[in-house]
Motif scaffolding. Structure first.
Motif, mmCIF file in Angstrom:
data_model
loop_
_atom_site.group_PDB
_atom_site.id
_atom_site.type_symbol
_atom_site.label_atom_id
_atom_site.label_comp_id
_atom_site.label_asym_id
_atom_site.label_seq_id
_atom_site.Cartn_x
_atom_site.Cartn_y
_atom_site.Cartn_z
ATOM 1 N N ILE A 171 0.822 -1.228 0.000
ATOM 2 C CA ILE A 171 0.000 0.000 0.000
ATOM 3 C C ILE A 171 0.854 1.276 0.000
ATOM 4 C CG2 ILE A 171 -2.049 -1.102 0.973
ATOM 5 C CD1 ILE A 171 -1.361 0.065 3.701
ATOM 6 N N ASN A 172 2.066 1.170 -0.511
ATOM 7 C CA ASN A 172 3.017 2.284 -0.487
ATOM 8 C C ASN A 172 4.147 1.972 -1.453
ATOM 9 O OD1 ASN A 172 5.144 4.072 0.126
ATOM 10 N ND2 ASN A 172 4.673 4.092 2.306
ATOM 11 N N PRO A 173 4.171 2.623 -2.630
ATOM 12 C CA PRO A 173 5.223 2.325 -3.607
ATOM 13 C C PRO A 173 6.643 2.528 -3.091
ATOM 14 C CG PRO A 173 3.446 3.551 -4.640
ATOM 15 C CD PRO A 173 3.165 3.570 -3.161
ATOM 16 N N ALA A 174 6.881 3.570 -2.297
ATOM 17 C CA ALA A 174 8.241 3.839 -1.795
ATOM 18 C C ALA A 174 8.665 2.763 -0.801
ATOM 19 C CB ALA A 174 8.298 5.212 -1.128
ATOM 20 N N ARG A 175 7.761 2.351 0.063
ATOM 21 C CA ARG A 175 8.063 1.338 1.068
ATOM 22 C C ARG A 175 8.449 0.006 0.442
ATOM 23 N NH1 ARG A 175 7.908 -3.231 2.336
ATOM 24 N NH2 ARG A 175 6.523 -4.437 3.675
ATOM 25 N N ASP A 176 7.976 -0.255 -0.783
ATOM 26 C CA ASP A 176 8.283 -1.525 -1.445
ATOM 27 C C ASP A 176 9.437 -1.400 -2.430
ATOM 28 O OD1 ASP A 176 6.775 -4.405 -1.905
ATOM 29 O OD2 ASP A 176 7.795 -3.707 -3.723
ATOM 30 N N LEU A 177 9.359 -0.443 -3.343
ATOM 31 C CA LEU A 177 10.356 -0.356 -4.402
ATOM 32 C C LEU A 177 11.711 0.105 -3.883
ATOM 33 C CD1 LEU A 177 11.068 -0.630 -7.365
ATOM 34 C CD2 LEU A 177 10.186 1.687 -7.737
ATOM 35 N N GLY A 178 11.733 1.072 -2.966
ATOM 36 C CA GLY A 178 13.007 1.542 -2.419
ATOM 37 C C GLY A 178 13.803 0.422 -1.764
ATOM 38 N N PRO A 179 13.214 -0.291 -0.801
ATOM 39 C CA PRO A 179 13.923 -1.422 -0.200
ATOM 40 C C PRO A 179 14.220 -2.556 -1.183
ATOM 41 C CG PRO A 179 12.236 -0.639 1.282
ATOM 42 C CD PRO A 179 12.033 0.084 -0.021
ATOM 43 N N ARG A 180 13.389 -2.745 -2.178
ATOM 44 C CA ARG A 180 13.660 -3.790 -3.184
ATOM 45 C C ARG A 180 14.952 -3.468 -3.931
ATOM 46 N NH1 ARG A 180 9.942 -7.504 -5.355
ATOM 47 N NH2 ARG A 180 8.227 -6.254 -4.496
ATOM 48 N N ILE A 181 15.152 -2.189 -4.249
ATOM 49 C CA ILE A 181 16.402 -1.772 -4.897
ATOM 50 C C ILE A 181 17.587 -2.025 -3.974
ATOM 51 C CG2 ILE A 181 17.676 0.221 -5.776
ATOM 52 C CD1 ILE A 181 14.954 1.347 -6.722
ATOM 53 N N VAL A 182 17.420 -1.717 -2.678
ATOM 54 C CA VAL A 182 18.487 -1.966 -1.702
ATOM 55 C C VAL A 182 18.807 -3.453 -1.644
ATOM 56 C CG1 VAL A 182 19.089 -1.885 0.751
ATOM 57 C CG2 VAL A 182 17.992 0.084 -0.329
#
Length: 248
Positions: A198-209
């Motif tokens: 329910i939050n693009p930053a919460r998912d995509l940012g850590p996925r990149i990390v």
């Protein structure tokens, strides 16, 4: 504090506490190992409360591109300001993910399950069906954004321009509590299918990390699924904002 920095700090705290509780439950040899879904849902609700409490007075505590996009569609945030918010949110989410890894580093090393490690960074569907998962993420985000609009939270629905140094009038700790409880409820009731990004930053940012950090027994970062927790929340947020404008 500049709103971009406020969103950066608030989202970093959100992910530190949120992904931190996932790591505590899912990694081996932690004190909280295998303590269950209710612990994760409660931890994420508290994470939202902490991040929002720390950033509310300076930026309105969006902490989520879906919220900022909903404010844009609702006519409460300019396109330039929306970009500023989202940059802060993604940067903060990535920092939070790095901190979780460093904090639980020994436990990541002690865990051989690549799926469990990935789950400490980002979400995945319980049954692999991307179209259904997209629907679930859209509905889950609608269930977040629409109640926030109906709460008529001044700090979230404000005319504040991020470049203005004057702070937004915050709600204080008790005023933000319903938002944390809302996220807790979404986790308990709607989180079982996709892990409720329910939050693009919460998912995509850590996925990149996750993709960048060298880690033993690491699986791929599941890029074929990565569009779901980005597109689903955006669609759900837009629907919530449009409906609110229609009835508001």
């Amino acid at each position: 504090m500049h709103p971009m920095l406020s969103e950066f700090i608030g989202t970093a705290l959100l992910v530190l506490f949120g992904n931190g509780v996932v790591a505590n439950v899912c990694l081996k040899k932690t004190k909280g190992s295998d303590s269950g879904w209710i612990v994760i849902a409660a931890g994420w609700g508290i994470a939202v409360y902490i991040g929002a409490f720390c950033s509310d007075a300076f930026s309105g505590a969006h902490l989520n591109p879906a919220v900022s996009i909903a404010m844009l569609v609702g006519g409460k945030l300019s396109p330039n300001d929306t970009i500023i918010y989202i940059i802060g949110q993604f940067g903060g989410a990535m920092l939070g993910a790095v901190l979780v890894y460093l904090f639980y580093r020994d436990h990541f090393h002690a865990t051989d399950d690549g799926d469990a490690k990935l789950g400490c960074f980002c979400t995945a569907s319980a049954i692999r069906d991307n179209k259904q998962a997209f629907f679930c993420e859209a509905v889950g985000t609608f269930a977040l954004i629409f109640p926030i609009f109906l709460m008529v939270t001044p700090s979230l629905i404000s005319e504040h321009a991020p470049i203005d140094p004057a702070p937004v009038l915050g709600l204080g700790s008790l005023g933000l509590l319903p938002v944390g409880l809302l996220v807790f409820g979404i986790g308990l009731s709607l989180g079982g299918t996709t892990g409720y990004a329910i939050n693009p930053a919460r998912d995509l940012g850590p996925r990149i990390v996750h993709a960048l950090i060298p880690m033993r027994s690491k699986r791929d970062s599941d890029w074929s699924y990565s569009w779901v927790p980005v597109a689903g929340p955006v669609v759900g947020a837009v629907c919530a904002a449009v409906l609110y404008r229609m009835i508001g």
